[in-house]
Design a protein around this motif. Structure first.
Motif, mmCIF file in Angstrom:
data_model
loop_
_atom_site.group_PDB
_atom_site.id
_atom_site.type_symbol
_atom_site.label_atom_id
_atom_site.label_comp_id
_atom_site.label_asym_id
_atom_site.label_seq_id
_atom_site.Cartn_x
_atom_site.Cartn_y
_atom_site.Cartn_z
ATOM 1 N N SER A 202 36.217 32.020 42.424
ATOM 2 C CA SER A 202 35.920 33.073 43.398
ATOM 3 C C SER A 202 34.874 32.569 44.374
ATOM 4 O O SER A 202 34.322 31.478 44.200
ATOM 5 N N ALA A 227 34.174 40.284 42.038
ATOM 6 C CA ALA A 227 34.967 39.059 42.193
ATOM 7 C C ALA A 227 34.822 38.140 40.983
ATOM 8 O O ALA A 227 35.812 37.661 40.423
ATOM 9 N N GLU A 232 38.298 40.803 40.999
ATOM 10 C CA GLU A 232 38.822 41.668 42.059
ATOM 11 C C GLU A 232 38.067 41.443 43.362
ATOM 12 O O GLU A 232 36.838 41.447 43.382
ATOM 13 N N HIS A 235 40.076 39.835 49.341
ATOM 14 C CA HIS A 235 40.834 38.671 49.812
ATOM 15 C C HIS A 235 41.230 37.806 48.621
ATOM 16 O O HIS A 235 40.411 37.516 47.759
ATOM 17 N N LYS A 236 42.524 37.413 48.647
ATOM 18 C CA LYS A 236 43.023 36.571 47.544
ATOM 19 C C LYS A 236 43.638 35.315 48.139
ATOM 20 O O LYS A 236 44.400 35.392 49.115
ATOM 21 N N GLN A 238 45.125 31.095 47.050
ATOM 22 C CA GLN A 238 45.417 30.180 45.937
ATOM 23 C C GLN A 238 44.551 28.942 46.005
ATOM 24 O O GLN A 238 44.549 28.115 45.092
ATOM 25 N N PHE A 261 36.108 36.679 47.890
ATOM 26 C CA PHE A 261 37.515 36.358 47.648
ATOM 27 C C PHE A 261 37.672 35.868 46.206
ATOM 28 O O PHE A 261 36.697 35.416 45.593
ATOM 29 N N VAL A 262 38.889 36.036 45.690
ATOM 30 C CA VAL A 262 39.186 35.432 44.381
ATOM 31 C C VAL A 262 40.363 34.477 44.536
ATOM 32 O O VAL A 262 41.205 34.640 45.426
ATOM 33 N N VAL A 264 43.730 33.112 43.048
ATOM 34 C CA VAL A 264 44.776 33.644 42.164
ATOM 35 C C VAL A 264 45.840 32.583 41.908
ATOM 36 O O VAL A 264 45.970 31.621 42.674
ATOM 37 N N GLY A 268 49.717 35.849 41.328
ATOM 38 C CA GLY A 268 48.727 36.744 41.919
ATOM 39 C C GLY A 268 47.610 37.155 40.973
ATOM 40 O O GLY A 268 46.808 38.027 41.294
ATOM 41 N N ASN A 269 47.563 36.523 39.802
ATOM 42 C CA ASN A 269 46.489 36.867 38.854
ATOM 43 C C ASN A 269 45.254 35.989 39.101
ATOM 44 O O ASN A 269 45.391 34.792 39.363
ATOM 45 N N PRO A 270 44.056 36.596 39.006
ATOM 46 C CA PRO A 270 42.839 35.805 39.216
ATOM 47 C C PRO A 270 42.757 34.678 38.190
ATOM 48 O O PRO A 270 43.052 34.897 37.019
#
Ligand SMILES: O=C(O)[C@H](O)COP(=O)(O)O
Ligand SMILES: [Mn+2]
Ligand SMILES: [Mn+2]
Length: 559
Positions: A202, A227, A232, A235-236, A238, A261-262, A264, A268-270
């Motif tokens: 993150s 985050a 959460e 902004h996400k 990769q 941001f995290v 993912v 889409g999973n952190p």
């Protein structure tokens, strides 16, 4: 003073009287540099500070405020508030966090100590999370230390590592975050090649995510918590390099204020929320901007925001950030043990003390001044007043900040007759200087100068003494320069704005109607620095400083 306090008794100064009212003014981020258009102090109208400088030459001098003079590893290290106020208050030079961490990493001792052994217990089953400021600024953290820690932790058994980065642009050039993230990504790739599952999880800009201080705005810490712990964020991405590059494209965006941001995975999973059984290290060595996150990570009872989920973790700070609160309880490197500060001596010798600033610098004239110690030495003799800072703005929008309010509190404290020392920090030059907004910084310097005038007028009225100084440079130079002192340009030909502190010396001015005519700055102190100020102030209160203090800057010449 009771007999148990005899160790605190200061000798009387042979020539200087007791009982003078003394104003100690610290202009935050106010260095001395060549006058040009990027020197906001020079550009601003600063009649009060000018009059001190152009007044009696034996009552205005310059002292070192950076590098080894304030306990930093090298003379290439700019000064900062923590080490500056520590030196001003403690009167001695302590090896500071940056250096202590360097030594612990170089010797490998860091891995033998209790703190590391504690977090290590999570390495078999859990993830090691590293949270902190990613830059080579050397004020709160340093990239090379993070690199060594990553390597060392993996060699000592960490199999899964997640780094939660905070981008800088304040102690280093804006835009440099991209390069730091790239460097970190390369290191993590190397670790992955060795079988360690290591990734960035993150991020966010230091002024918007996690690194608030003195409880100015808990939302900053909450954004980080969401985050880093919950995985959460609005902004996400990769990929972290892409995250930083893309978020920098938002309107008016810079490294300091990147939104959280995290990172993912494909679904889409952190990739790295903090979970039960994990270990967490906050890798900043400097305290002020880590205390709040440390509370969120460590305290069972916590009501500053809804943490939603509180994972059972093993947590350690790089250092212990508050010795009084013992926060956090586990840490990798012991902080400098700063004791017998001038504040404590003076209070114990009957000097009634008032200290004031606005929130963003309040801990500077109290906590840092007193050797990283919170609270009063003797509540019956001290009063510390915090003026709430504006929240949720960058200070170029309000460059006058609370300078007048601070000065008026100081004035009232001086005129009240209730205090012998009235100490303030005026934040403007520094806080606005960090925004890189030159016009606003000029306004900030003027405001700080006007505040000094209010305080000096009060000193005049009570027949007192003033000591006006600064903790390090900032506003006096707002551009990056090459070796010959010329402003440097980026690849688009734009001048590179300097948001950080500088290596410049700072002024010390003394005066006021209460100053004996024979008092003047000595010329025989070898490389005077901020640490020499404490003995000076003690003298002006009528005491001789303890023998292990750095020498006083003043002498009394018989007329
Ligand atoms: O924390 C900050 O704002 C900067 O990194 C350093 O500024 P300070 O040392 O003046 O607080
Ligand atoms: Mn400062
Ligand atoms: Mn600063």
């Amino acid at each position: 003073m009771g007999s148990t306090d005899s160790q605190w008794k200061l000798a009387d100064h042979p020539k200087l009287p007791k009982g003078k009212k003394i104003a100690v003014v610290v202009l935050d981020g106010w260095g001395e540099a060549n006058p040009d258009q990027y020197n906001c102090i020079h550009v601003a109208e600063t009649p009060t500070m000018d009059s001190l400088k152009k007044g009696a030459p034996e009552k205005w001098t310059l002292v070192k405020a950076h590098g080894t003079a304030v306990g930093l590893p090298t003379d290439d290290d700019m000064g900062n508030s923590e080490v500056g106020h520590n030196a001003l208050g403690a009167g001695r030079i302590y090896a500071q966090g940056a250096k202590l961490v360097d030594l612990a990493l170089a010797s490998g001792k860091i891995y033998e100590e209790e703190g590391f052994n504690y977090i290590k217990e999570s390495f078999d089953q859990g993830t090691l999370h590293l949270i902190g400021l990613l830059s080579d600024g050397g004020v709160h953290s340093r990239l090379d230390q993070v690199q060594l820690l990553l390597k060392g932790a993996s060699e000592h058994g960490a199999k899964r590592i997640r780094v939660h980065i905070l981008t800088d642009g304040r102690d280093v050039l804006d835009g440099s975050s991209v390069g730091f993230v790239e460097t970190l990504e390369n290191d993590l790739a190397e670790l992955r090649a060795k079988g360690v599952d290591a990734r960035i999880a993150s991020g966010g800009g230091r002024m918007y995510v996690t690194m608030d201080r003195y409880e100015n705005d808990w939302d900053v810490v909450k954004r980080g918590w969401d985050a880093q712990v919950l995985g959460e964020a609005p902004h996400k991405f990769q990929n972290a390099v892409e995250a930083v590059k893309k978020l920098r494209e938002l309107p008016n965006m810079n490294d300091q204020y990147l939104p959280p941001f995290v990172i993912v995975d494909e679904s889409g999973n952190p990739v790295g929320p903090i979970l039960d059984g994990d270990a967490v290290v906050t890798f900043n060595f400097r305290a002020d901007r880590m205390v709040m996150i440390a509370k969120a990570l460590e305290y069972e009872d916590f009501d500053k925001f809804d943490r939603v989920r509180v994972p059972k973790i093993r947590y350690a700070g790089m250092l212990q950030y508050d010795g009084e609160l013992k926060l956090p309880s586990r840490y990798l490197v012991s902080p400098p043990l700063i004791e017998r500060t001038s504040g404590e001596y003076l209070v114990k010798n009957g000097v009634r003390t008032f200290a004031c600033s606005e929130t963003v610098k309040f801990g500077h004239v109290t906590f840092f001044w007193n050797g990283n110690r919170s609270g009063y030495f003797d509540a019956s003799k001290e009063e510390y007043v915090e003026i709430p800072s504006d929240v949720g703005i960058t200070f170029n929008v309000q460059p006058k900040m609370k300078a007048v309010e601070i000065a008026e509190k100081a004035r009232d404290a001086i005129l009240s007759g209730k205090f012998d020392q009235v100490r303030v920090n005026l934040p403007n030059g520094d806080m606005v200087g960090h925004t890189g907004d030159i016009e606003a910084t000029v306004v900030a310097c003027k405001a700080a100068d006007e505040a000094v005038k209010i305080i000096l007028d009060a000193v005049e009225q009570v027949g007192g003494i003033y000591v006006v100084t600064a903790d390090h440079g900032n506003a006096e130079d707002m551009v990056k320069r090459n070796k010959s002192g010329q402003p440097t340009k980026d690849k688009n030909g734009n001048i590179q704005i300097l948001t950080s502190h500088t290596l410049q010396p700072v002024p010390v001015a003394i005066g006021g109607p209460g100053l004996l005519p024979g008092v003047k700055f000595r010329t025989d102190v070898q490389t005077p620095g901020l640490a020499n100020v404490a003995a000076t102030v003690m003298n002006l209160h009528g005491f001789v400083a303890p023998s292990d203090y750095e020498p006083t800057l003043i002498e009394v010449v018989d007329n």
